[in-house]
Motif scaffolding. Structure first.
Motif, PDB file in Angstrom:
ATOM      1  N   PRO A  48       0.808  -1.223   0.000  1.00  0.00           N
ATOM      2  CA  PRO A  48       0.000   0.000   0.000  1.00  0.00           C
ATOM      3  C   PRO A  48       0.838   1.269   0.000  1.00  0.00           C
ATOM      4  CG  PRO A  48      -0.884  -1.592   1.568  1.00  0.00           C
ATOM      5  CD  PRO A  48       0.453  -2.114   1.125  1.00  0.00           C
ATOM      6  N   LEU A  49       1.956   1.255   0.732  1.00  0.00           N
ATOM      7  CA  LEU A  49       2.814   2.437   0.773  1.00  0.00           C
ATOM      8  C   LEU A  49       3.557   2.610  -0.545  1.00  0.00           C
ATOM      9  CD1 LEU A  49       4.025   4.804   2.303  1.00  0.00           C
ATOM     10  CD2 LEU A  49       5.694   3.233   3.308  1.00  0.00           C
ATOM     11  N   PHE A  50       4.101   1.526  -1.095  1.00  0.00           N
ATOM     12  CA  PHE A  50       4.807   1.635  -2.376  1.00  0.00           C
ATOM     13  C   PHE A  50       3.863   2.119  -3.464  1.00  0.00           C
ATOM     14  CE2 PHE A  50       9.077  -0.362  -1.950  1.00  0.00           C
ATOM     15  CZ  PHE A  50       9.729   0.424  -2.890  1.00  0.00           C
ATOM     16  N   ASP A  51       2.616   1.688  -3.423  1.00  0.00           N
ATOM     17  CA  ASP A  51       1.644   2.110  -4.428  1.00  0.00           C
ATOM     18  C   ASP A  51       1.383   3.615  -4.330  1.00  0.00           C
ATOM     19  OD1 ASP A  51       0.067   1.098  -6.610  1.00  0.00           O
ATOM     20  OD2 ASP A  51      -1.712   1.513  -5.416  1.00  0.00           O
ATOM     21  N   ILE A  52       1.286   4.121  -3.104  1.00  0.00           N
ATOM     22  CA  ILE A  52       1.119   5.563  -2.909  1.00  0.00           C
ATOM     23  C   ILE A  52       2.348   6.312  -3.404  1.00  0.00           C
ATOM     24  CG2 ILE A  52       0.935   7.384  -1.159  1.00  0.00           C
ATOM     25  CD1 ILE A  52      -0.689   5.383   0.527  1.00  0.00           C
ATOM     26  N   TRP A  53       3.529   5.819  -3.033  1.00  0.00           N
ATOM     27  CA  TRP A  53       4.767   6.448  -3.494  1.00  0.00           C
ATOM     28  C   TRP A  53       4.810   6.497  -5.019  1.00  0.00           C
ATOM     29  CZ3 TRP A  53       8.444   3.238   0.114  1.00  0.00           C
ATOM     30  CH2 TRP A  53       8.613   3.917   1.337  1.00  0.00           C
ATOM     31  N   ALA A  54       4.517   5.374  -5.667  1.00  0.00           N
ATOM     32  CA  ALA A  54       4.604   5.304  -7.127  1.00  0.00           C
ATOM     33  C   ALA A  54       3.651   6.280  -7.791  1.00  0.00           C
ATOM     34  CB  ALA A  54       4.313   3.876  -7.590  1.00  0.00           C
ATOM     35  N   THR A  55       2.432   6.345  -7.289  1.00  0.00           N
ATOM     36  CA  THR A  55       1.432   7.238  -7.873  1.00  0.00           C
ATOM     37  C   THR A  55       1.842   8.694  -7.729  1.00  0.00           C
ATOM     38  OG1 THR A  55      -0.332   5.646  -7.410  1.00  0.00           O
ATOM     39  CG2 THR A  55      -0.994   7.933  -7.777  1.00  0.00           C
ATOM     40  N   ASP A  56       2.285   9.074  -6.544  1.00  0.00           N
ATOM     41  CA  ASP A  56       2.642  10.472  -6.313  1.00  0.00           C
ATOM     42  C   ASP A  56       3.930  10.843  -7.042  1.00  0.00           C
ATOM     43  OD1 ASP A  56       1.787  12.880  -4.787  1.00  0.00           O
ATOM     44  OD2 ASP A  56       3.828  12.726  -4.005  1.00  0.00           O
ATOM     45  N   TYR A  57       4.865   9.908  -7.111  1.00  0.00           N
ATOM     46  CA  TYR A  57       6.113  10.197  -7.798  1.00  0.00           C
ATOM     47  C   TYR A  57       5.870  10.449  -9.284  1.00  0.00           C
ATOM     48  CZ  TYR A  57      11.155   9.985  -8.642  1.00  0.00           C
ATOM     49  OH  TYR A  57      12.451  10.297  -8.968  1.00  0.00           O
ATOM     50  N   ALA A  58       5.018   9.646  -9.900  1.00  0.00           N
ATOM     51  CA  ALA A  58       4.703   9.833 -11.317  1.00  0.00           C
ATOM     52  C   ALA A  58       4.031  11.181 -11.558  1.00  0.00           C
ATOM     53  CB  ALA A  58       3.809   8.701 -11.805  1.00  0.00           C
ATOM     54  N   ARG A  59       3.276  11.627 -10.583  1.00  0.00           N
ATOM     55  CA  ARG A  59       2.575  12.904 -10.717  1.00  0.00           C
ATOM     56  C   ARG A  59       3.535  14.085 -10.703  1.00  0.00           C
ATOM     57  NH1 ARG A  59      -0.448  12.451  -6.357  1.00  0.00           N
ATOM     58  NH2 ARG A  59      -2.010  11.202  -7.448  1.00  0.00           N
ATOM     59  N   THR A  60       4.644  13.943  -9.992  1.00  0.00           N
ATOM     60  CA  THR A  60       5.558  15.076  -9.812  1.00  0.00           C
ATOM     61  C   THR A  60       6.899  14.894 -10.522  1.00  0.00           C
ATOM     62  OG1 THR A  60       6.316  14.079  -7.724  1.00  0.00           O
ATOM     63  CG2 THR A  60       4.546  15.708  -7.597  1.00  0.00           C
ATOM     64  N   HIS A  61       7.127  13.717 -11.130  1.00  0.00           N
ATOM     65  CA  HIS A  61       8.405  13.450 -11.801  1.00  0.00           C
ATOM     66  C   HIS A  61       8.115  12.874 -13.186  1.00  0.00           C
ATOM     67  CE1 HIS A  61       9.556  13.731  -7.600  1.00  0.00           C
ATOM     68  NE2 HIS A  61      10.803  13.919  -7.982  1.00  0.00           N
ATOM     69  N   ALA A  62       7.933  13.752 -14.146  1.00  0.00           N
ATOM     70  CA  ALA A  62       7.612  13.328 -15.504  1.00  0.00           C
ATOM     71  C   ALA A  62       8.721  12.443 -16.055  1.00  0.00           C
ATOM     72  CB  ALA A  62       7.419  14.543 -16.399  1.00  0.00           C
ATOM     73  N   GLY A  63       8.318  11.414 -16.766  1.00  0.00           N
ATOM     74  CA  GLY A  63       9.288  10.554 -17.418  1.00  0.00           C
ATOM     75  C   GLY A  63       9.643   9.304 -16.659  1.00  0.00           C
ATOM     76  N   VAL A  64       9.179   9.174 -15.413  1.00  0.00           N
ATOM     77  CA  VAL A  64       9.469   7.980 -14.621  1.00  0.00           C
ATOM     78  C   VAL A  64       8.155   7.336 -14.208  1.00  0.00           C
ATOM     79  CG1 VAL A  64      10.557   7.048 -12.553  1.00  0.00           C
ATOM     80  CG2 VAL A  64      11.616   8.964 -13.759  1.00  0.00           C
ATOM     81  N   HIS A  65       8.032   6.046 -14.459  1.00  0.00           N
ATOM     82  CA  HIS A  65       6.837   5.291 -14.105  1.00  0.00           C
ATOM     83  C   HIS A  65       7.264   4.099 -13.267  1.00  0.00           C
ATOM     84  CE1 HIS A  65       2.871   3.598 -14.224  1.00  0.00           C
ATOM     85  NE2 HIS A  65       3.277   2.517 -14.878  1.00  0.00           N
ATOM     86  N   VAL A  66       6.645   3.936 -12.101  1.00  0.00           N
ATOM     87  CA  VAL A  66       6.956   2.823 -11.205  1.00  0.00           C
ATOM     88  C   VAL A  66       5.740   1.903 -11.142  1.00  0.00           C
ATOM     89  CG1 VAL A  66       7.718   2.119  -8.909  1.00  0.00           C
ATOM     90  CG2 VAL A  66       8.449   4.330  -9.841  1.00  0.00           C
ATOM     91  N   THR A  67       5.912   0.648 -11.575  1.00  0.00           N
ATOM     92  CA  THR A  67       4.833  -0.328 -11.453  1.00  0.00           C
ATOM     93  C   THR A  67       4.984  -1.065 -10.123  1.00  0.00           C
ATOM     94  OG1 THR A  67       6.066  -2.128 -12.536  1.00  0.00           O
ATOM     95  CG2 THR A  67       4.799  -0.627 -13.951  1.00  0.00           C
ATOM     96  N   THR A  68       3.879  -1.419  -9.497  1.00  0.00           N
ATOM     97  CA  THR A  68       3.913  -2.059  -8.191  1.00  0.00           C
ATOM     98  C   THR A  68       3.056  -3.319  -8.191  1.00  0.00           C
ATOM     99  OG1 THR A  68       2.048  -0.716  -7.389  1.00  0.00           O
ATOM    100  CG2 THR A  68       4.262   0.142  -7.008  1.00  0.00           C
ATOM    101  N   ALA A  69       3.438  -4.289  -7.365  1.00  0.00           N
ATOM    102  CA  ALA A  69       2.669  -5.527  -7.235  1.00  0.00           C
ATOM    103  C   ALA A  69       2.922  -6.144  -5.877  1.00  0.00           C
ATOM    104  CB  ALA A  69       3.040  -6.515  -8.345  1.00  0.00           C
ATOM    105  N   GLY A  70       1.861  -6.609  -5.221  1.00  0.00           N
ATOM    106  CA  GLY A  70       1.991  -7.300  -3.938  1.00  0.00           C
ATOM    107  C   GLY A  70       2.023  -8.801  -4.167  1.00  0.00           C
ATOM    108  N   THR A  71       3.199  -9.375  -4.189  1.00  0.00           N
ATOM    109  CA  THR A  71       3.366 -10.800  -4.494  1.00  0.00           C
ATOM    110  C   THR A  71       3.962 -11.589  -3.334  1.00  0.00           C
ATOM    111  OG1 THR A  71       5.519 -10.308  -5.488  1.00  0.00           O
ATOM    112  CG2 THR A  71       3.623 -10.382  -6.975  1.00  0.00           C
ATOM    113  N   GLY A  72       4.271 -10.906  -2.228  1.00  0.00           N
ATOM    114  CA  GLY A  72       4.921 -11.553  -1.092  1.00  0.00           C
ATOM    115  C   GLY A  72       6.405 -11.271  -1.071  1.00  0.00           C
TER     116      GLY A  72
END
Length: 360
Positions: A48-72
């Motif tokens: 949940p935290l990484f997903d928030i980080w990824a979403t907000d980072y993409a909003r403020t840092h054009a050109g970088v996209h972070v995909t996230t997955a909870g797999t254990g």
């Protein structure tokens, strides 16, 4: 983070010669990198935290996209070691054997978190907070403590009316950092568990009749909620969902003998107790930390990352993202608060910063 706390942390970092790296808690690096996609997978507690980080980072840092997955956490470590993802998220640090075999992989604490032990006992108010300890939980998961009114549980909870009903243990089925932390607590407190089972992201669970297995923290929560008289362990990032489900949360016996609930104060007390012992590679358990008021199921949340990236562009993007994610500013503290995590202490921030800077 209050202005006073931020000022204090920046002063601490400046005293160590790192003050120039922060301007109001932000890394002194360019905000934009060339178009890069970074893949993260692993811990369902950290997801949940990484997903928030990824979403907000993409909003403020054009050109970088972070995909996230909870797999254990087990999958997070394995996929980072195999080079299938740039960031493996884990509640567990790499083993000594893994660290020797993969010397180019770093274990970077991003935050401090905790586990809760939860149960569904019909008729018992959710705010009763049964007292449990390591040996009793080990007995439950070993099949030696079978009933909720067993003498061991009753002795810990005088005055509480316990049902004469069989206990249903719930545990993770996949490789899990939550299992790593939970079984460390059993191992550190119970010699029989240490000798027969031990700890790890996966363990050879004893064959207890009626045991339920589940995938991910959400799966464990659902299993407990749907199974009367069950008990299991859940990452604290699901705190709000646990409350909505109306299931109980145990007060656990810490190293000092106190029975404690996971609060920001008790989690911070555990981190403060063992944080100064953290080595440069930051592989250290915070479980069953000594000291008054230290909740026993506490851990670093790790980013498992190779220091040898495919190209400088990707390496720079990873460094910038991770430094941004641990930056001690008010926005990031809100993210941590929402996930019921706490920020890294200043000296641990320095260690994490130094490890991130080795990524090339």
């Amino acid at each position: 983070m209050s202005a006073d706390r931020l000022k204090k942390l920046n002063a601490t970092l400046a005293a160590g010669g790192l003050g120039a790296l922060l301007v109001f808690g932000q890394p002194a690096v360019p905000a934009r990198a060339a178009d890069v996609t970074l893949a993260e997978t692993g811990s369902t507690l950290l997801y949940p935290l990484f997903d928030i980080w990824a979403t907000d980072y993409a909003r403020t840092h054009a050109g970088v996209h972070v995909t996230t997955a909870g797999t254990g956490s087990g999958a997070g470590i394995e996929q980072a070691l195999a080079g299938k993802v740039q960031i493996g998220a884990s509640d567990a640090y790499m083993s000594d054997a893994q660290a020797r075999h993969y010397p180019g992989i770093v274990n970077v604490p991003m935050a401090i978190s905790a586990l809760t032990v939860n149960y569904d006992i019909p008729g018992l108010a959710a705010d009763t907070h049964l007292k449990l300890d390591g040996p009793t939980l080990a007995g439950i998961y070993a099949g030696k403590v079978r009933m909720w009114d067993d003498a061991e549980i009753a002795a810990l909870n005088p005055g509480v009316t316990l049902p004469h009903q069989g206990i249903v243990p719930v545990h993770r089925v996949e490789g899990s950092g939550d299992t790593f932390v939970f079984t460390q607590y059993l191992t550190f407190s119970t010699p029989a568990w240490e000798n027969d089972i031990g700890y790890g992201t996966t363990v050879a669970w004893p064959a207890v009749p009626g045991t339920v297995t589940a995938t991910g923290n959400a799966g464990v929560l659902q299993a407990i909620r749907q199974t009367p008289y069950s008990v299991g362990y859940i990452g604290i990032s699901l705190h709000d969902d646990i409350a909505k489900a109306g299931i109980g949360t145990a007060a656990l016996k810490g190293y000092s003998g106190e029975f404690l609930l996971p609060t920001p104060e008790t989690i911070a007390a555990a981190a403060a107790s063992l944080g100064p012992r953290t080595p440069a590679d930051e592989r250290l358990t915070l479980v069953n930390a000594p000291g008054a008021g230290a909740y026993p199921l506490v851990n670093y949340e790790y980013a498992i990352v190779s220091t040898r990236q495919a190209d400088p562009q990707t390496a720079a993007a990873i460094r910038r993202f991770l430094l941004w994610a641990i930056a001690p500013d008010e926005a990031n503290e809100k993210y941590l608060d929402d996930a019921h995590f706490i920020a890294l202490p200043a000296h641990i921030w320095v260690l994490s910063h130094d490890q991130i800077e080795t990524i090339r």
